[in-house]
Motif scaffolding. Structure first.
Motif, short mmCIF file in Angstrom:
data_model
loop_
_atom_site.label_atom_id
_atom_site.label_comp_id
_atom_site.label_asym_id
_atom_site.label_seq_id
_atom_site.Cartn_x
_atom_site.Cartn_y
_atom_site.Cartn_z
N ARG A 99 57.52 45.67 47.40
CA ARG A 99 57.42 46.88 48.22
C ARG A 99 56.15 47.66 47.89
NH1 ARG A 99 62.57 50.15 46.99
NH2 ARG A 99 61.59 51.63 48.42
N ALA A 100 55.84 47.74 46.60
CA ALA A 100 54.63 48.46 46.18
C ALA A 100 53.38 47.75 46.69
CB ALA A 100 54.59 48.58 44.66
N ALA A 101 53.37 46.42 46.60
CA ALA A 101 52.22 45.65 47.08
C ALA A 101 52.03 45.82 48.58
CB ALA A 101 52.38 44.17 46.73
N ASP A 102 53.15 45.86 49.32
CA ASP A 102 53.07 46.07 50.76
C ASP A 102 52.45 47.42 51.11
OD1 ASP A 102 54.19 43.61 51.28
OD2 ASP A 102 56.23 44.38 51.58
N GLU A 111 50.79 41.86 39.20
CA GLU A 111 52.02 41.46 38.51
C GLU A 111 52.70 40.32 39.25
OE1 GLU A 111 52.92 42.30 35.62
OE2 GLU A 111 51.52 43.94 35.30
N LEU A 112 52.77 40.42 40.57
CA LEU A 112 53.37 39.34 41.36
C LEU A 112 52.54 38.05 41.24
CD1 LEU A 112 54.33 41.30 44.60
CD2 LEU A 112 55.92 40.31 42.93
N GLY A 113 51.21 38.21 41.24
CA GLY A 113 50.34 37.05 41.09
C GLY A 113 50.57 36.33 39.77
N VAL A 114 50.76 37.09 38.69
CA VAL A 114 51.02 36.50 37.38
C VAL A 114 52.33 35.72 37.41
CG1 VAL A 114 51.58 37.02 34.98
CG2 VAL A 114 49.67 38.19 36.09
N LEU A 115 53.35 36.29 38.06
CA LEU A 115 54.64 35.60 38.14
C LEU A 115 54.52 34.31 38.93
CD1 LEU A 115 57.10 38.59 38.72
CD2 LEU A 115 56.55 37.43 36.58
N TYR A 116 53.78 34.35 40.04
CA TYR A 116 53.58 33.13 40.83
C TYR A 116 52.77 32.10 40.04
CZ TYR A 116 55.42 34.62 45.39
OH TYR A 116 56.25 34.99 46.42
N ALA A 117 51.76 32.56 39.32
CA ALA A 117 50.89 31.64 38.58
C ALA A 117 51.62 30.96 37.43
CB ALA A 117 49.67 32.39 38.05
N THR A 118 52.56 31.67 36.82
CA THR A 118 53.27 31.14 35.65
C THR A 118 54.63 30.55 35.99
OG1 THR A 118 54.21 33.32 35.16
CG2 THR A 118 52.10 32.76 34.12
N GLY A 119 55.14 30.88 37.19
CA GLY A 119 56.47 30.41 37.55
C GLY A 119 57.57 31.14 36.83
N LEU A 132 47.13 36.84 46.07
CA LEU A 132 47.43 38.17 45.53
C LEU A 132 46.29 38.67 44.64
CD1 LEU A 132 51.18 37.56 44.81
CD2 LEU A 132 50.31 39.40 46.26
N PHE A 133 45.76 37.79 43.78
CA PHE A 133 44.65 38.19 42.92
C PHE A 133 43.41 38.53 43.77
CE2 PHE A 133 46.47 35.36 39.32
CZ PHE A 133 47.27 36.40 38.88
N GLU A 134 43.19 37.77 44.85
CA GLU A 134 42.05 38.04 45.72
C GLU A 134 42.17 39.41 46.38
OE1 GLU A 134 41.93 34.74 48.40
OE2 GLU A 134 40.73 33.48 47.06
N ARG A 135 43.38 39.72 46.87
CA ARG A 135 43.59 41.03 47.49
C ARG A 135 43.32 42.15 46.50
NH1 ARG A 135 49.44 41.44 49.75
NH2 ARG A 135 48.73 43.57 50.19
N ALA A 136 43.83 41.98 45.28
CA ALA A 136 43.63 43.00 44.26
C ALA A 136 42.15 43.10 43.87
CB ALA A 136 44.47 42.68 43.03
#
Length: 276
Positions: A99-102, A111-119, A132-136
């Motif tokens: 929601r915050a990212a939206d 934070e979401l990017g880290v979770l996706y990157a690490t699983g 996500l990292f690119e957007r940030a």
């Protein structure tokens, strides 16, 4: 709740400062910021230091007040996610960060990017992490830039460590997190030549703004004599400041300085530190 009263006092003072202040942020948001803001969040108010980790005793309070403030500011949603994560409620944390990212929170994107990157907590998806990292990164978030560079591989030019250095250099003019991240790249020789002197200058600049990681790195550089004079007392001073802000590596370094000798068993495992 013993910690609530002094924090609530700060909130009431903020609201009493004037009508414009009361309209600008609620007591709930003030409380949320005080105990759950991330030091590296670009959305964080300049007068809030932030905490590297939310204190266990503050987690229920953070969840309560950040949830109440979530409709008023995207940073409260991001901070609510931090509080949920600290409470090991990862499904709730992920929902809050989405929601915050939206709403444009670059810290939530990271934070979401880290979770996706690490699983961790979700299916591993490097492509989604990169987006996500690119957007940030495009929005100027230093952690977005450095994480994108660390991800490497194919993608936009931002994934190039040399490009990451350029982006961080621009942000480092004013941002302590960018100064810290650029210092790490300079110290490790990522994206260009290794330069301990320049790295130390970046760490020192960020440390002057009480960045915990930069304070810890300044302690290490002073202890080792990297990029400048070797000074054990100065190293200890930096480590102590970082430790006071919750940096775990600094706490370990302080113990190492105070108790430099170690006892090991036959297998080489640490048995105890000797202090003199």
């Amino acid at each position: 709740m013993p910690k609530l009263l002094p924090v609530l006092g700060l909130a009431l003072l903020a609201l009493a400062s004037g009508p414009s202040g009361a309209h600008a942020q609620s007591a709930d948001l003030v409380l949320c910021d005080r105990i759950a803001a991330d030091p590296s969040d670009p959305d964080k108010p300049s007068d809030i230091k932030g905490v590297t980790e939310i204190a266990p005793a503050d987690i229920p309070t953070a969840i309560r007040f950040c949830k109440q403030a979530a409709g008023a500011a995207r940073r409260a949603l991001f901070e609510l996610g931090r509080a949920y994560a600290a409470n090991k409620q990862m499904a709730e944390a992920i929902a809050a960060w989405r929601r915050a990212a939206d709403k444009g929170s670059t810290s939530a994107m990271v934070e979401l990017g880290v979770l996706y990157a690490t699983g961790a907590g979700m299916t591993k998806d490097e492509a989604q992490a990169r987006k996500l990292f690119e957007r940030a990164a495009e929005a100027g978030n230093p952690r977005g830039v450095s994480n994108l560079a660390a991800l490497g591989g194919s993608g936009t030019s931002s994934a190039d460590p040399a490009r990451a250095r350029d982006l961080l250099a621009k942000a480092a003019e004013t941002n302590p997190e960018a100064q810290y991240q650029l210092g790490l790249m300079l110290a490790e020789g990522k994206g260009g030549p290794q330069d301990d002197v320049a790295a130390r200058a970046m760490f020192e600049k960020a440390a002057g703004q009480n960045h915990p990681g930069a304070l810890e790195r300044m302690g290490a550089f002073a202890e080792q004599g990297r990029g400048g004079a070797k000074d054990r007392d100065l190293a200890k001073s930096y480590y102590q400041r970082a430790a006071d802000l919750g940096d775990q590596d600094a706490k370990k370094a302080l113990k190492r300085l105070e108790c430099p000798f170690v006892l090991k068993d036959k297998r080489g495992n640490l048995v105890s530190n000797l202090c003199f």
